[in-house]
Design a protein around this motif. Sequence first.
Motif, PDB file in Angstrom:
ATOM      1  N   GLU A  97      20.988   3.811  16.892  1.00 43.80           N
ATOM      2  CA  GLU A  97      20.418   4.230  17.287  1.00 43.80           C
ATOM      3  C   GLU A  97      18.784   3.288  16.567  1.00 43.80           C
ATOM      4  OE1 GLU A  97      18.770   8.124  16.911  1.00 43.80           O
ATOM      5  OE2 GLU A  97      20.117   9.114  18.377  1.00 43.80           O
ATOM      6  N   ARG A  98      18.972   3.155  15.473  1.00 46.88           N
ATOM      7  CA  ARG A  98      18.108   2.899  14.642  1.00 46.88           C
ATOM      8  C   ARG A  98      18.929   1.870  13.714  1.00 46.88           C
ATOM      9  NH1 ARG A  98      14.500   5.719  14.005  1.00 46.88           N
ATOM     10  NH2 ARG A  98      15.397   7.537  15.084  1.00 46.88           N
ATOM     11  N   CYS A  99      18.413   0.957  12.868  1.00 47.50           N
ATOM     12  CA  CYS A  99      18.791   0.050  11.586  1.00 47.50           C
ATOM     13  C   CYS A  99      18.192   0.645  10.045  1.00 47.50           C
ATOM     14  CB  CYS A  99      18.201  -1.626  11.763  1.00 47.50           C
ATOM     15  SG  CYS A  99      18.273  -2.310  10.483  1.00 47.50           S
ATOM     16  N   VAL A 100      18.694   0.508   9.557  1.00 45.61           N
ATOM     17  CA  VAL A 100      18.632   1.152   7.644  1.00 45.61           C
ATOM     18  C   VAL A 100      19.118  -0.537   7.203  1.00 45.61           C
ATOM     19  CG1 VAL A 100      18.468   2.880   6.151  1.00 45.61           C
ATOM     20  CG2 VAL A 100      19.031   3.320   8.561  1.00 45.61           C
ATOM     21  N   ILE A 101      16.797   0.078   6.130  1.00 44.08           N
ATOM     22  CA  ILE A 101      18.116  -1.450   5.335  1.00 44.08           C
ATOM     23  C   ILE A 101      18.695  -0.456   4.010  1.00 44.08           C
ATOM     24  CG2 ILE A 101      16.123  -3.413   4.504  1.00 44.08           C
ATOM     25  CD1 ILE A 101      15.155  -3.370   6.951  1.00 44.08           C
ATOM     26  N   GLY A 102      18.591  -1.018   2.867  1.00 40.30           N
ATOM     27  CA  GLY A 102      18.811  -0.244   1.970  1.00 40.30           C
ATOM     28  C   GLY A 102      17.930  -1.815   0.568  1.00 40.30           C
ATOM     29  N   VAL A 103      17.570  -1.489  -0.183  1.00 41.75           N
ATOM     30  CA  VAL A 103      16.959  -2.273  -1.397  1.00 41.75           C
ATOM     31  C   VAL A 103      17.832  -2.034  -2.353  1.00 41.75           C
ATOM     32  CG1 VAL A 103      14.901  -2.946  -2.479  1.00 41.75           C
ATOM     33  CG2 VAL A 103      14.740  -1.684   0.261  1.00 41.75           C
ATOM     34  N   VAL A 104      18.346  -2.912  -2.918  1.00 45.61           N
ATOM     35  CA  VAL A 104      19.184  -3.147  -4.207  1.00 45.61           C
ATOM     36  C   VAL A 104      18.591  -3.754  -5.322  1.00 45.61           C
ATOM     37  CG1 VAL A 104      20.800  -3.804  -5.080  1.00 45.61           C
ATOM     38  CG2 VAL A 104      20.547  -3.522  -2.836  1.00 45.61           C
ATOM     39  N   GLY A 105      18.208  -2.748  -6.107  1.00 38.79           N
ATOM     40  CA  GLY A 105      17.766  -3.203  -7.578  1.00 38.79           C
ATOM     41  C   GLY A 105      16.541  -2.273  -7.742  1.00 38.79           C
ATOM     42  N   ASP A 106      15.566  -1.728  -8.982  1.00 35.68           N
ATOM     43  CA  ASP A 106      14.769  -0.640  -9.553  1.00 35.68           C
ATOM     44  C   ASP A 106      13.630  -1.026  -8.567  1.00 35.68           C
ATOM     45  OD1 ASP A 106      12.872   0.968 -10.429  1.00 35.68           O
ATOM     46  OD2 ASP A 106      14.066   0.551 -12.780  1.00 35.68           O
TER      47      ASP A 106
END
Lengths: 350, 350, 350, 350
Positions: free
Chosen positions: C35-44
């Motif tokens: 259904e959708r896209c998820v963006i993972g953020v890497v780093g603090d």
Amino acid sequence: MMIVMSANATRQQVDDVVGRVQAFGLGAHYSQGIERCVIGVVGDGRALDRESLLLLPGVDRIVPITRPYKLASREFHPHDTTFALDGVTLGGREIVIIAGPCAVESRSLLLETACAVREAGAHALRGGAFKPRTSPYTFQGLGEEGLELLAEARAVSGLPIVTEVMDGEHVARVAEVADVLQIGARNMQNYALLHAVGASQHPVLLKRGMSATVEELLMSAEYILSHDNQRVFLCERGIRTFETSTRNTTDINAIPVLKAQTHLPVILDPSHSTGNWEFVAAIALAGVAVGADGLMIEVHPNPSAALSDGLQSLKPERFASLVTRVRAVAEAVQRGLAPVPATPVRRSGG
Amino acid sequence: MMIVMSANATRQQVDDVVGRVQAFGLGAHYSQGIERCVIGVVGDGRALDRESLLLLPGVDRIVPITRPYKLASREFHPHDTTFALDGVTLGGREIVIIAGPCAVESRSLLLETACAVREAGAHALRGGAFKPRTSPYTFQGLGEEGLELLAEARAVSGLPIVTEVMDGEHVARVAEVADVLQIGARNMQNYALLHAVGASQHPVLLKRGMSATVEELLMSAEYILSHDNQRVFLCERGIRTFETSTRNTTDINAIPVLKAQTHLPVILDPSHSTGNWEFVAAIALAGVAVGADGLMIEVHPNPSAALSDGLQSLKPERFASLVTRVRAVAEAVQRGLAPVPATPVRRSGG
Amino acid sequence: MMIVMSANATRQQVDDVVGRVQAFGLGAHYSQGIERCVIGVVGDGRALDRESLLLLPGVDRIVPITRPYKLASREFHPHDTTFALDGVTLGGREIVIIAGPCAVESRSLLLETACAVREAGAHALRGGAFKPRTSPYTFQGLGEEGLELLAEARAVSGLPIVTEVMDGEHVARVAEVADVLQIGARNMQNYALLHAVGASQHPVLLKRGMSATVEELLMSAEYILSHDNQRVFLCERGIRTFETSTRNTTDINAIPVLKAQTHLPVILDPSHSTGNWEFVAAIALAGVAVGADGLMIEVHPNPSAALSDGLQSLKPERFASLVTRVRAVAEAVQRGLAPVPATPVRRSGG
Amino acid sequence: MMIVMSANATRQQVDDVVGRVQAFGLGAHYSQGIERCVIGVVGDGRALDRESLLLLPGVDRIVPITRPYKLASREFHPHDTTFALDGVTLGGREIVIIAGPCAVESRSLLLETACAVREAGAHALRGGAFKPRTSPYTFQGLGEEGLELLAEARAVSGLPIVTEVMDGEHVARVAEVADVLQIGARNMQNYALLHAVGASQHPVLLKRGMSATVEELLMSAEYILSHDNQRVFLCERGIRTFETSTRNTTDINAIPVLKAQTHLPVILDPSHSTGNWEFVAAIALAGVAVGADGLMIEVHPNPSAALSDGLQSLKPERFASLVTRVRAVAEAVQRGLAPVPATPVRRSGG
């Protein structure tokens, strides 16, 4: 759904989780951060038990991505749902007002109130034949006799009837009289009842439980919608909080939130959400300004003699004055009041 | 009941209020303070609608003096109610433990769990045949088949059965199998159901609604007691608050408060009140230390495969270890564990 | 942090979000669901303003992955923090009891209470010189004179002193007298004060605000810890909920939750968490059973004459009996009571 | 105050309570009901410690009759308090709008916002130089530099300044720049600070704590009023409840309740009470319809780059459109918008 692994999960633990997800026929994505790994689940995980995944070693948290309801969601049904209630359209540009006594108490009071609210501009008549009461020592409603009086009030006033049904067994009988079956706040999660009113294909007014979240309200609507009964509208009626200066706290935010999340019509019940007639008019106006599609208001010709909820009932003349003010605010926000059904001052048939 | 007049009420308004009170056959006392007058109502005002008085001119507030429940009140029934559950006494010096799966999922799982909890020291078996679930898309219980499995588990383990009834129509059938009819939190104010279980004369476990006050819980018990059904016990299972680190907030205060206000036995369900197995044991011990008469705990042989509430279920070995710790704390507070019924009626499986 | 895009976000919107994340020097992962896209953020991402990302077109929700506190977290500091308080170890196997009057009212009352609680087995003396009160018309504490009396009580009883500081300006002066600086519930988010006590390098007792979440409590601890002041312990003292049968609702769950999430010692204040002496002993025992590292209890020789919080104060003899019961429960859960410091430093009065 | 004796109190216990009341110089009335006796206290019992009476044998409950605040009460001060803010009247027929960024972030942003909100029709500029933040790792405000920028913005835009003061030490300095000293929600019960702003004789905006009752808000106002500083106005900014679909729950009921109980002006902050710009306009209109005397709204030219609260900030063009809608609703409820001060005092920049 995203599965967040704990900071010290092992590679083996991550693989086990992925294996479990794939065993459900779903896809899995890794996303390795600096501190920890997150696994994205691809596919419809609504039926998957989130909790069981939480118990796998190394799992820290589960984050749902998809909302748990679908039929009620605006995401998949962007246009407003509207439907007719005896000639009046609910969920459209115009505000609908449902008014009447808390409980049906006697023939004369009901007919008097019905005529008074009609004249003042209400579009439907409310009144409980079955009343849920906290104390077994107080008035519990007239039951079957109340239903008969409601039928008569409908004939006399021409107003459609909104009345509560508390038991699956009564749905068929109540639906003979009522134009709208009301599910009260205490029964919002009475699932047997939700299935019964869903199956009835009758219009349903679903009131929010006093400590139900917006999401839970939509999940309960989902029960009804799952019977392919599309004529459901929702009612904010106050939530329970620490504040005691009013009986409940009107969750006014819930109205625009619901309008954003669902396509179903949303109304406000300022009588229950305040519990005090002194504040009903102000909150009713706030409801119109905030975007509610309608109002449900308790009116009683002699509140200090009412058998229930007298404190939150408006006298007919105050109600009439409120309707005028509602119209002014409705117009100020580019809406209006629905026209009162043209015909019968009296309607012997149906 | 005390009627507090506003600071600028006139003498005529005071007289009118007194007249109204007397019209109900009740007495009235004046108490003139410096700023305002207070009218004391003499007689049993439980049936009087407080709200109607509030609407009289000059009335500022109504202060109830008598608690709204009577049969449940310790004030009029100072001694603890105790009753036997298949040889085990509830409400006495000894702690009673009810354990088992959230839902009846299958014959083998149920029998395995029943035997395991019996061996560990439980006194009764819990398990839902009918499950209220927030989402219509999740497992709703096995229904009639679940009841049959519970009957078998009773025969095999010798443990009395505690199971939920969700609908008045089912009371008679559930009572054939169940030793205790459980009213779930969502149905605490389903008055039709309360009347039905009251009339059944069967023992009833009444769970507190997740946003019900202690007083409302006692009012709901009053519905059951009003059918002269004395075998009622109450269960704290967590309330809804702003805190989200656990599913619910265990209202541990409610246990000594209830013990002070009512003569009915009170137990704690740490599985629902935390929603997380990691915290169940600690909260169970707190419950015993604080004075609960029993515990209700979810146990599942394979929580990560449970169809509902797996996250809050203990594995049998953890449950067995918890029983040992419960015993130690019970003894530290001068109580003990009730003895496990001596012989299973029959033990065909295992 | 995971950025959940809405179901109908465009590819361009996804790219813009990724660009924004990268502009902060952080990495970004795509995870395309059905259904959708998820963006993972890497780093603090702790310093990144989550809200600003929410405003980018196509973003539906932001899901934090990393907890917002670090120094207080057990994830990065797995071992329990312990520290000595005048010879008594806090946060270890043994339970520590802090007792004394709500407020310092007079020399004789304070010394009498100090000696009584010492004899009963308390390890530290509490007592407020500065009292925050809801009403400006009630007793506000003795201030400087109260501090001097506390110093004398310390000398006489040999007990370390725990007392509240309400203002950054007073920290230095209070620290001359107090062994532990207490931050009261109403000041849990008074950040200027948190910085001041952090900088003082003095031991700090941080009480949870009555409507603060566990996470917010840990964030406030983080303020103190960020000054490299490691001697911080936390106190559950009841939260505000809809229930009114006790002044506050003891959040007993918070104790095992805190013990799981942080390495800092955690104590319970059953006096404030109930507001009623009748329930203090039961809740104190629950606190020990659930895993608290200590208790803080109000004791007053003559509660009905107390200038504040008399209702929740125990008389010395009840407190002494409670200490005995605390010891029994502590032993039942494999802990014990810390030994009372062997000799009063000096005992001039008494 | 009424003292409710328990049902089985003895005559001696009643006499002892009466004796105690009389010892405080107050009168006492008996009122003997059927089940129990109630003792009315005659005289001003505000200074009497209710709790101490509760501890007397035979006492069941204490019921306050007099509200605990006096200066803030409409009962003793029936007419609305109004006061001028740089030519604009607060608390009168016309609505006042305070707008600006959450925090002062930079000179250019502040001046740009100040001019934009002035042009759109705002009557005062808000902006924080000192920012209380849950996390020590996020932006804490520009402090002194922020104050200087506010002074410049005042000069440039001609708008009076509303800004938060967090510490008693800063009151004098902040009062040099600010036309109104704001007490933030977290400091509503920071009594040292309340005394300091009371003593300053400067206008004060007192925000309701997120879990403070209406009565507690009025008690905090009483602290300020007790310094004979009459220029106080109150702000509803959302309370903490179980609902998580918005950051806070706007307690819209509180506005008419406050207007009934106090003579002080009451405004609404829909930015904080929702935490989401999408709902700010709807709630702002609700606030006007319900009877608020003003609005406080966060505006930021580039919300997605804001250093704090970007999510709840409106862009200037949306704010301008909202002002138009506010005017329409204000007129629909027989009010209007206050006129914008005719000339900027001086306009050096822009």
